[in-house]
Design a protein around this motif. Structure first.
Motif, short mmCIF file in Angstrom:
data_model
loop_
_atom_site.label_atom_id
_atom_site.label_comp_id
_atom_site.label_asym_id
_atom_site.label_seq_id
_atom_site.Cartn_x
_atom_site.Cartn_y
_atom_site.Cartn_z
N GLN A 291 0.85 -1.18 0.00
CA GLN A 291 0.00 0.00 0.00
C GLN A 291 0.89 1.23 0.00
O GLN A 291 1.83 1.32 0.80
N ALA A 292 0.61 2.15 -0.91
CA ALA A 292 1.51 3.31 -1.03
C ALA A 292 0.71 4.59 -1.08
O ALA A 292 -0.44 4.61 -1.53
N GLU A 293 1.38 5.63 -0.63
CA GLU A 293 0.73 6.94 -0.70
C GLU A 293 1.14 7.62 -1.99
O GLU A 293 2.31 7.65 -2.35
N THR A 333 -4.40 6.80 -1.21
CA THR A 333 -3.67 5.56 -0.93
C THR A 333 -4.05 4.53 -1.98
O THR A 333 -5.23 4.30 -2.22
N TRP A 335 -2.84 0.63 -4.08
CA TRP A 335 -2.08 -0.60 -4.01
C TRP A 335 -1.13 -0.66 -5.21
O TRP A 335 -1.55 -0.40 -6.33
#
Lengths: 347, 285
Positions: A291-293, A333, A335
């Motif tokens: 999970q990335a911002e 956010t 994926w």
């Protein structure tokens, strides 16, 4: 103390036409596809090629200016060169190869050998090897000797052509740190390796079809690469980590699964287009999912380059259409996923 | 791939190592048997004369024959002439080889043919040509004579010139080939390390081609030592001045065949020594 280059050089049917290039202190990486004039640029600075027209200045001295008939030959320039094919002197021992430039500068044999030995120690060539002939060395050792030989006379400018191509894993990290704080005030690093750019370069010059497509700091050139080749090359993600078999633990603790085994400190590289983005957790075979911002989206024509912040600061290239469909915006956010087979492990 | 060319399915490629370790592959001979025999006859033709020489060798009388004053004098002249010619080949041939290997010439084929010419020219023709070039009434010789009072024909210096003329190509061709093979890459590396043109030549170019320098020198010396036709035509046959070992051998054949055999043996021994010097270069193992 800079190199100022403006003019045209022709070598073996290839033409390099530079409209004014300043190469400042520190490491400047020269990148570009094959046959775009990278090596020609280095050879012209070293004095191995003559300008057809234009002007070349090194540290404030004009060394090549056909219009006024000035040409300072290679041996009178303070430019050292590490050749792609090493070019060690086969009839001399390793220590005398490295002492060669010092001897030509008028230093006594014993003193030259002592300084050569110190330089060989710095590049990590142990003293058992010093009395050998180059033919008895491995490719990696030869490369290190070539670097030591070029650095020994302390040139103002060091040109390094594809330095890490033939170096073994242990030597690579050592050579990188050596080039990073090389005694030469300016290093011109001709390279194909995104890891070199990420770890060494302060500035970048992109050559495309014999002209300068882009130049500036690494951040500036990455934002505006100037040609398709460079966009792909600079889009490559370089992530440092610790490898254990097929797992690489990155700085943030995220573990990437890779297709080849390695151990110890490595860089994992993958092209920006290898990263796929999803709004929801993806199902399927991709092992590397996190999970990335979302930090920023740069749209360039039909391509959207998405910058992700932690746990991995990476770039992802997707089509503009999918960027629209995913309704990407900063702060969101998402994926991210990455196939193990897309990852290259560089030691 | 050409259109229509058949591809071999991968399953057709045999598995396992390419060759069995420990058993060196010896291809079945595809030569007609008759050719093999002719080949051995040719080899015999090369060996037979040497055998003929050896079986007539006056072994016990050898020391006394070779210490005769005429033979010693011819030996002295031969050494002066052949070593002088070899020195001339190095001094003149090295720059020529460097020019041929490194400079871009306008008519490279013509220049190379001129360099090779003495190798294929009949030595008598070479001597005649030298006479009309450097003789007293020759193209250049007349000026040498009237300006400097120098006359080459029928002098030891003339013998040196004749021997150098026929030996020069052997040195130049050998060294040039090595220079070409070595390439100019190392010279460039030397330049980036601060070596000027002379320093590069002395510390990189020449040491790199050292085996070829030795080989070229040995070949040129052997050719100069054996020189007969050009020397006789241009420099004549004066004892103590231009009568070299080959000329002495020819003369001895009529009045004292044993002496001719003895001197010939010395020259065969020298030739063998030269071959040993060149073994790595000109004789593939």
């Amino acid at each position: 103390m800079t190199v100022r280059f403006e003019g045209r050089v022709t070598r073996g049917g290839w033409t390099l036409d530079v409209d004014g290039l300043d190469i400042g202190e520190g490491v400047t990486a020269v990148v570009g596809a094959n046959g775009t004039g990278k090596t020609t640029l280095g050879r012209a600075v070293a004095g191995l090629e003559r300008l057809e027209r234009g002007r070349l200045e090194i540290s404030g001295n004009v060394v090549d200016d056909p219009a006024s008939g000035v040409f300072v030959p290679a041996h009178l320039r303070t430019v050292g060169m590490v050749f792609q094919d090493h070019r060690l002197f086969g009839h001399l021992r390793v220590i005398d190869n490295v002492a060669f430039g010092l001897r030509r500068a008028g230093i006594e044999r014993a003193a030259a050998r002592r300084q050569a030995g110190e330089m060989l120690e710095r590049v990590g060539v142990d003293s058992e090897t010093w009395s050998k002939r180059p033919a008895a060395l491995s490719g990696g050792q030869r490369q290190r000797v070539a670097v030591a030989r070029a650095l020994a006379p302390e040139p103002d400018v060091l040109i390094v052509d594809e330095p890490l191509a033939s170096v073994d894993a242990a030597g690579r990290a050592r050579l990188r740190s050596l080039l990073r704080d090389a005694p030469a005030s300016q290093v011109l690093l001709i390279t194909h390796d995104p890891v070199d750019v990420a770890t060494l370069a302060r500035r970048l010059v992109v050559l495309d079809a014999g002209t300068v497509a882009s130049r500036g700091s690494v951040a500036e050139v990455t934002a505006s690469p100037g040609c398709e080749w460079a966009a792909t090359f600079l889009g490559a993600n370089v992530v440092p980590g610790q490898a254990h078999r097929t797992s690489v633990t990155t700085g943030s603790g995220l573990v990437l699964t890779v297709a080849s085994e390695a151990d110890g400190p490595v860089y994992v590289t993958f092209p920006a287009h290898a990263v796929t983005l999803h709004r929801d957790r993806p199902a399927g075979s991709a092992r590397n999912t996190w999970q990335a911002e979302l930090e920023r989206v740069d749209v360039d024509g039909e391509r959207a380059r998405v910058h992700l912040a932690g746990p991995l600061a990476v770039r992802a290239d997707i089509t503009r259409r999918s960027a629209d469909e995913l309704e990407l915006r900063p702060g969101l956010t998402v994926w991210a996923s990455l196939k193990a087979t897309e990852l290259t492990v560089v030691t | 791939m050409r259109p229509g060319a058949a591809t071999r399915p991968i399953s057709d490629i045999p598995e396992g190592p390419l060759s069995q370790p420990g058993t060196p592959a010896r291809p079945i001979s595809r030569l007609p048997a008759a050719l093999t025999w002719v080949g051995f006859v040719a080899l015999g033709m090369l060996v037979l004369p040497i055998v003929g020489l050896l079986q007539r060798a006056p072994w016990s009388a050898l020391p006394s024959i070779l210490s005769e004053s005429e033979v010693l004098e011819a030996l002295r002249v031969s050494l002066i002439v052949s070593l002088g010619a070899t020195a001339a080949c190095i001094v003149l041939g090295l720059p020529l080889a460097l020019v041929l290997a490194r400079r871009r010439l306008r008519f490279p084929r013509v220049v190379r043919a001129v360099v090779m010419l003495p190798m294929v020219l009949p030595p008598v023709v070479a001597g005649t040509a030298l006479l009309f070039a450097l003789g007293r009434r020759g193209l250049v010789g007349q000026w040498l004579d009237s300006w400097f009072g120098v006359s080459l024909p029928f002098t030891t210096a003339g013998s040196v010139v004749a021997a150098a003329f026929v030996a020069l190509p052997f040195f130049v061709v050998t060294v040039e080939a090595a220079l070409r093979q070595a390439g100019h890459e190392l010279d460039e590396a030397a330049a980036t390390l601060g070596a000027g043109a002379w320093a590069t030549l002395a510390h990189v170019t020449l040491p790199t081609v050292r085996p070829a320098l030795v080989a070229g020198t040995a070949l040129a010396w052997a050719r100069a030592l054996g020189e007969f036709g050009a020397t006789l035509t241009f420099a004549g046959n004066f004892p103590g001045r231009t009568r070299t070992l080959p000329l002495e051998t020819y003369l001895a054949l009529e009045r004292n065949p044993e002496a001719a055999v003895a001197i010939s043996l010395v020259l065969v021994a020298v030739a063998l020594a030269v071959l040993v010097t060149l073994r790595d270069r000109w004789m593939p193992s």
